[in-house]
Each structure stands twice: as structure tokens, then as C-alpha cells.
Scaffold this active site. Structure first.
Site, mmCIF file in Angstrom:
data_model
loop_
_atom_site.group_PDB
_atom_site.id
_atom_site.type_symbol
_atom_site.label_atom_id
_atom_site.label_comp_id
_atom_site.label_asym_id
_atom_site.label_seq_id
_atom_site.Cartn_x
_atom_site.Cartn_y
_atom_site.Cartn_z
ATOM 1 N N ASN A 67 0.805 -1.222 0.000
ATOM 2 C CA ASN A 67 0.000 0.000 0.000
ATOM 3 C C ASN A 67 0.841 1.276 0.000
ATOM 4 O O ASN A 67 0.370 2.317 -0.432
ATOM 5 C CB ASN A 67 -0.952 0.006 1.201
ATOM 6 N N GLN A 96 -5.015 -3.565 -1.998
ATOM 7 C CA GLN A 96 -4.554 -2.546 -2.961
ATOM 8 C C GLN A 96 -4.529 -3.070 -4.397
ATOM 9 O O GLN A 96 -4.412 -2.286 -5.338
ATOM 10 C CB GLN A 96 -3.157 -2.041 -2.582
ATOM 11 N N SER A 122 -11.222 -4.809 -0.177
ATOM 12 C CA SER A 122 -11.961 -3.719 0.462
ATOM 13 C C SER A 122 -12.617 -2.854 -0.608
ATOM 14 O O SER A 122 -11.984 -2.543 -1.621
ATOM 15 C CB SER A 122 -10.984 -2.887 1.296
ATOM 16 N N HIS A 170 -13.666 0.365 -0.560
ATOM 17 C CA HIS A 170 -13.437 1.814 -0.699
ATOM 18 C C HIS A 170 -12.158 2.171 -1.447
ATOM 19 O O HIS A 170 -11.863 3.342 -1.650
ATOM 20 C CB HIS A 170 -13.492 2.504 0.677
ATOM 21 N N CYS A 193 4.859 12.241 11.893
ATOM 22 C CA CYS A 193 5.574 13.013 12.902
ATOM 23 C C CYS A 193 4.560 13.481 13.928
ATOM 24 O O CYS A 193 3.672 14.270 13.614
ATOM 25 C CB CYS A 193 6.232 14.209 12.234
HETATM 26 C C1 LIG Z 1 -2.956 -3.302 2.099
HETATM 27 C C2 LIG Z 1 -4.111 -2.944 2.973
HETATM 28 N N1 LIG Z 1 -4.640 -3.897 3.756
HETATM 29 C C3 LIG Z 1 -5.691 -3.640 4.552
HETATM 30 C C4 LIG Z 1 -6.263 -2.383 4.606
HETATM 31 C C5 LIG Z 1 -7.435 -2.146 5.496
HETATM 32 O O1 LIG Z 1 -8.616 -2.083 4.752
HETATM 33 P P1 LIG Z 1 -9.940 -1.420 5.374
HETATM 34 O O2 LIG Z 1 -9.698 0.060 5.389
HETATM 35 O O3 LIG Z 1 -11.026 -1.788 4.435
HETATM 36 O O4 LIG Z 1 -10.130 -2.005 6.714
HETATM 37 C C6 LIG Z 1 -5.723 -1.361 3.814
HETATM 38 C C7 LIG Z 1 -6.278 0.008 3.890
HETATM 39 O O5 LIG Z 1 -5.603 0.988 3.672
HETATM 40 C C8 LIG Z 1 -4.629 -1.646 2.970
HETATM 41 O O6 LIG Z 1 -4.085 -0.722 2.184
#
Ligand SMILES: Cc1ncc(COP(=O)(O)O)c(C=O)c1O
Length: 393
Positions: free
Chosen positions: A152, A180, A200, A202, A326
Site C-alpha cells: 500500500n 490494494q 476492500s 473503498h 511526525c
Molecule cells: C494493504 C491494505 N490492507 C488492509 C487495509 C485495510 O482495509 P480497510 O480500510 O477496508 O479495513 C488497507 C487500507 O488501507 C490496505 O491498504
């Protein structure tokens, strides 16, 4: 440039108009509980099952292998913790990597507290797992390998084919966090022997608070949330019908648009990478050049604090993401940048830009100009940079 330039699609996306349209009837009017037997409920049930098919098709799965969850975090927790608890008698060893999302890392940490042993694999300088290292880490007690499909932060795509082959050869269950990668790049659970896969909604122009865990048919994974018999008895809780419908529509759109979107975003991304590296000195690209998500560009700028640069860009209407956080005067470097051995003098100056389907060449050009200007101004004020320049004379 007027308006917001949104270059943080890896954090979240705005729902697509088609998704909103698909969801609307289920938010108001067609509000039936999908487990009820009258027409209003049956209408919701049919919509949930249609969405299950849409979500499954993106990865070549069967609808019965898709279990809706509240998102990627829940899917990761479920896959890892339920596997560990169910296969405990066979062994107590799990293999993952140092660059996983915290949903995976913290699930593993919590299992360590219960007595499980976890190996956190190193990655190479591009963020890739070395398959031979994975194979060496396998013990007779290894019950699960959990390696993300794509990272990510730095966008590196893992060598999933080699990873899956090793897992299969040693008869070890394989889970991948594909939050991702799902809907962004082609994935096929028909071609790769992946046992569990998290997604996911969103991240692909679907709603927040909805995702799924793909579980291969033969894997008897136990329920993670106890309660009613929803989701084929594996995930209790009244179905989030509008969310599920929106996720289904987003998945369908993602699959349809993928070839065009990949090509377009990749072209803009490469233009950005080339220009930034050419025109801003003391800058490096994080992650792989080739095996990289089409929409990800992640840089480190020497003599810069990523958070401050982010604020300057924000003042110009640009949304991006700094990997190093930070807070209260204490600067912490992302675990991913640490794992890929970013040089010490650069590790605090990282920024991720993640492009989306609405990103235009004009937005990228404007962002690069703002970036050049902001980096120059921040460096001018940085005594370390001035000292460095005088040392060159
Ligand atoms: C690689 C990865 N795994 C898991 C998640 C978590 O997903 P969710 O926000 O749907 O809980 C994210 C969210 O940024 C992600 O980028």
C-alpha cells in the site's frame, strides 16, 4: 489550479456515480433485511447475491467463495486468526513479511502473545519477497503464509506466482492481502492456488465499511464473528445491503475499466516518476520500477521532512500521503521504508502519490511544479542542506 487535486486513491476513493445509483434504492425504500422471507427482504437477498457474483468474477472465484466483511482489516484478521486457531494442532508457525499492512502485522502480533511463532520475512530493496528465503523459513510446524499482493505504500507487486507455488508444494495455506491490488491489476484464483484473499470496497470507488474474504471452497475456515447464520454461517451480522450492492457495482466497473485504466494511470505515473527524478535533485523512487501498481509513485526527498512538504502541497490543494508520521515532536519512519533500507538521510522525506481514474495530465503537471517549488523552498531553509552545499564548494 482550481479545486482539489486528489492524489491519495490508495487511502480511499470517492464512490463512482454508478455505485451511488446502485446503492440508493437500498438506503431508502428497499430497506428489507436480506434474511427475511417477504418480498422486501427477498429483493435485498437477490441484490446481495448479485453483488457476490460481481465481486467473485473479478478474481475468477465462485460466488460461494465470497464472504462479505466490514472491510480489509476484518478480512485479514479473520483469515489469519481463524486459520491459526483451527490448525493449531498441526503447528504454531506463521510466515508473513515485514512490509504488511498493520491489519496483518498486528493480527500476527496478537497471535504471538497467544504462543504462536511468526517469521517476518525481509524484502529486497524494491520491497519484494525473495521466494528462496520464504522456502527456507518453512518449518514442519508452518500452518500459514500471509503475503500481501501489492504494497500500500510503495506499490510493489509481490511475486505471487512463486509464493503460491511454494505454499502449494509444502501444503501450507496461503492468504494474501489484496486490498490494494483487487480491481487494479488482473488476479486469478483459478490460475494461482491462493486459499484466502482479502479485499476492500473503498479502494475501488465503492463505499467504505465493506469488503470481503475469498475462501477457497475446500477450506473449512470457521466463523470469526459469532451470532446469526448470515454469510453461509461464516460471518454473523445483518448484511450491509447498500454497502454490498455498492461494492458489487464497483467491482463490476473495476473489471470492465481495468485495461483502459491501467494503461492510462501507468502512463501518467511514469511521466510523473521520470520528471520528478529528472528535475528534483537528491530524490529517489521507492519500490519497484517494473513490478508496481499502475497508480503508485512514492518518492523520498533528501533534506525534507515529508509531513511539512505534505502541508505545503495541501495549501495548494494537493492531497497526497506521507509515509513517515511526525507526532509530538517524535518522527517515526514507516516500517515499509525501514524494510527496504531507505538511506537514513532520506527516510523522513517520503511522499506517496496515488493516481485515480479522474487524474488528468494537467493535474500531474501542476503537482510536479508545486513539488519542485515546495522542495526548493524547504531546502533553502534547511541548515543541513546549506551546509551540504558549502561542503561541495
Ligand atoms: C494493504 C491494505 N490492507 C488492509 C487495509 C485495510 O482495509 P480497510 O480500510 O477496508 O479495513 C488497507 C487500507 O488501507 C490496505 O491498504
Amino acid at each position: 489550479m482550481k479545486g482539489t487535486i486528489y492524489l491519495d486513491h490508495a487511502a480511499t476513493t470517492q464512490i463512482a456515480p454508478e455505485v451511488l445509483e446502485a446503492m440508493q434504492p437500498f438506503l431508502f425504500g428497499k430497506y428489507g433485511n436480506a434474511s427475511t422471507l417477504y418480498d422486501l427482504g427477498k429483493f435485498s437477498r437477490a441484490a446481495v447475491e448479485k453483488a457476490r457474483k460481481q465481486v467473485a468474477e473479478v478474481i475468477g472465484a465462485s460466488p460461494e467463495e465470497i464472504y462479505f466483511t466490514s472491510g480489509g482489516s476484518e478480512a485479514d484478521n479473520w483469515a489469519i486468526k481463524a486459520t491459526a486457531h483451527m490448525w493449531r494442532r498441526r503447528g504454531n508457525h506463521i510466515i508473513t513479511s515485514k512490509i504488511e499492512h498493520h491489519a496483518v502485522l498486528n493480527s500476527c502480533k496478537s497471535l504471538e502473545e497467544e504462543g504462536f511463532a511468526v517469521t517476518y520475512l525481509n524484502v529486497d530493496e524494491e520491497g519484494k519477497i525473495r521466494p528462496e528465503e520464504l522456502e527456507r523459513a518453512i518449518r514442519p510446524t508452518t500452518i500459514l503464509i500471509s503475503i500481501m499482493y501489492a504494497n500500500n505504500e510503495i506499490g510493489t507487486i509481490e511475486p505471487m506466482e512463486a509464493i503460491a507455488e511454494i505454499a502449494k508444494k509444502h501444503h501450507i495455506l496461503l492468504h494474501t492481502d489484496a486490498v490494494q491490488a483487487y480491481g487494479q491489476i488482473p488476479i486469478s484464483v483459478k490460475e494461482l492456488p491462493i486459499d484466502m484473499l482479502s479485499t476492500s470496497g473503498h479502494k475501488l470507488y465503492g463505499p467504505k465499511g465493506i469488503g470481503c474474504l475469498y475462501i477457497r471452497k475446500q477450506i473449512p475456515l470457521k466463523s470469526f464473528i459469532d451470532g446469526g447464520g448470515q454469510e453461509m454461517g461464516k460471518r454473523a451480522g445483518t448484511e450491509n445491503v447498500p454497502g454490498i450492492v455498492g461494492f458489487g457495482k464497483a467491482a463490476e466497473l473495476a473489471a470492465y475499466e481495468m485495461p483502459y485504466r491501467m494503461a492510462r494511470e501507468q502512463q501518467l505515473r511514469d511521466k510523473m516518476i521520470q520528471t520528478v527524478l529528472r528535475e528534483i535533485p537528491y530524490t529517489r523512487l521507492n519500490g519497484s520500477r517494473e513490478e508496481r501498481l499502475p497508480n503508485n509513485a512514492n518518492f523520498c526527498f533528501q533534506f525534507i521532512e515529508g509531513g511539512t512538504l505534505l502541508q505545503l502541497l495541501d495549501m495548494k490543494g494537493i492531497c497526497a500521503s506521507a509515509a513517515s508520521a511526525c507526532s509530538s515532536g517524535q518522527s517515526s519512519v514507516s516500517h515499509v521504508l525501514k524494510a527496504i533500507d531507505v538511506p537514513k538521510e532520506m527516510e523522513h522525506g517520503s511522499l506517496r502519490f496515488s493516481l485515480g481514474k479522474s487524474t488528468t495530465p494537467e493535474e500531474i503537471a501542476y503537482t510536479i511544479e508545486c513539488l519542485k517549488d515546495s522542495v526548493r523552498k524547504l531546502r533553502e531553509k534547511n541548515p543541513e542542506y546549506q551546509e551540504y552545499l558549502s561542503s561541495l564548494c
